[in-house]
Design a protein around this motif. Structure first.
Motif, short mmCIF file in Angstrom:
data_model
loop_
_atom_site.label_atom_id
_atom_site.label_comp_id
_atom_site.label_asym_id
_atom_site.label_seq_id
_atom_site.Cartn_x
_atom_site.Cartn_y
_atom_site.Cartn_z
N ASN A 195 0.91 -1.44 -0.03
CA ASN A 195 -0.07 0.01 0.08
C ASN A 195 1.09 1.27 -0.03
O ASN A 195 0.45 2.21 -0.72
N ASP A 196 1.81 1.14 0.79
CA ASP A 196 2.70 2.33 0.86
C ASP A 196 4.23 1.72 0.54
O ASP A 196 4.80 1.45 1.32
N LEU A 197 4.58 2.48 -0.65
CA LEU A 197 5.75 1.71 -1.33
C LEU A 197 6.98 2.34 -0.58
O LEU A 197 7.79 1.54 -0.14
N ALA A 198 7.15 3.53 0.18
CA ALA A 198 8.09 4.18 0.81
C ALA A 198 8.42 3.39 2.18
O ALA A 198 9.45 2.87 2.37
N LEU A 199 7.43 3.39 2.79
CA LEU A 199 7.15 2.68 4.12
C LEU A 199 7.76 1.35 3.83
O LEU A 199 8.70 0.71 4.91
N ASP A 210 4.65 -6.64 8.71
CA ASP A 210 5.35 -5.86 7.90
C ASP A 210 3.96 -4.60 7.65
O ASP A 210 3.05 -4.89 7.99
N PRO A 211 4.51 -3.51 7.09
CA PRO A 211 3.65 -2.21 7.02
C PRO A 211 2.28 -2.74 6.31
O PRO A 211 1.13 -1.90 6.48
N ASN A 212 2.37 -3.77 5.53
CA ASN A 212 1.12 -4.14 4.70
C ASN A 212 0.22 -5.14 5.57
O ASN A 212 -0.84 -5.36 5.04
#
Length: 150
Positions: A20-24, A119-121
Motif C-alpha cells: 500500500n505504501d511503497l516508501a514505508l 510488515d507495514p502491509n
C-alpha cells in the motif's frame, strides 16, 4: 524418479508483493534484509538479497484493492540460533516494527525459537531457529512457550 520429472535447480527465488505504501515498505525491508534496493521507482522497489538467493519486488497497489494477507499466511526467515532470534527482536524494536509474538521458544509442533513480526502491509514474518539437541533436552513438562526477553 527420473531427471526429466524434476524441477531445475534454482539459483534464485523470486517473489513479488503488492504494498500500500511503497516508501514505508521499502524502508521496512531495507532494515529487515540489511540491503538497499537494487532498483527503486515510483511503482516498485527490487531487493536482491544474495545470502538468501532472493529477488523480492515490492509493487505498489495501484488499484487500491484490499491486500489479501490471509492467503499468504507468512514469510519465514530461518536464522542460525536463539541469539539471532533475540538479536532480530532488538533490531525490530529499534526499527519500530510491529511485533506480533515476542521472541520465545515453542515446543509443540516443530520446536523453535521464534519471533513474529508484521510488515507495514499486514504480511506476517516469522524469524526462527531450530533447536539444538541440548535445547530440546530442556523442554518443560508442560511444553508451554518460554519467552526469551522480558
Amino acid at each position: 524418479m527420473s531427471n526429466t520429472n524434476r524441477f531445475p535447480v534454482a539459483h534464485e527465488f523470486h517473489m513479488s508483493l503488492r504494498v500500500n505504501d511503497l516508501a514505508l515498505s521499502t524502508n521496512f525491508y531495507t532494515a529487515f534484509f540489511g540491503v538497499e534496493p537494487k532498483d527503486r521507482t515510483a511503482r516498485f522497489s527490487t531487493f536482491i538479497v544474495p545470502h538468501l538467493h532472493l529477488n523480492l519486488v515490492l509493487l505498489i497497489n495501484d488499484r487500491g484493492e484490499t491486500l489479501d494477507t490471509y492467503s499468504l499466511y507468512h514469510l519465514g526467515l530461518g536464522v542460525a540460533d536463539k541469539a539471532a532470534v533475540i538479536g532480530a527482536a532488538h533490531s525490530a524494536r529499534q526499527a519500530g516494527a510491529d511485533i506480533v509474538k515476542p521472541p520465545r521458544t515453542t515446543w509443540r509442533g516443530t520446536p523453535l525459537h521464534e519471533l513474529w513480526l508484521r510488515d507495514p502491509n499486514g504480511y506476517l514474518i516469522e524469524i526462527y531457529a531450530r533447536l539444538t539437541p541440548g535445547e530440546l533436552a530442556q523442554m518443560p513438562a508442560d511444553q508451554e512457550p518460554v519467552f526469551l526477553l522480558e
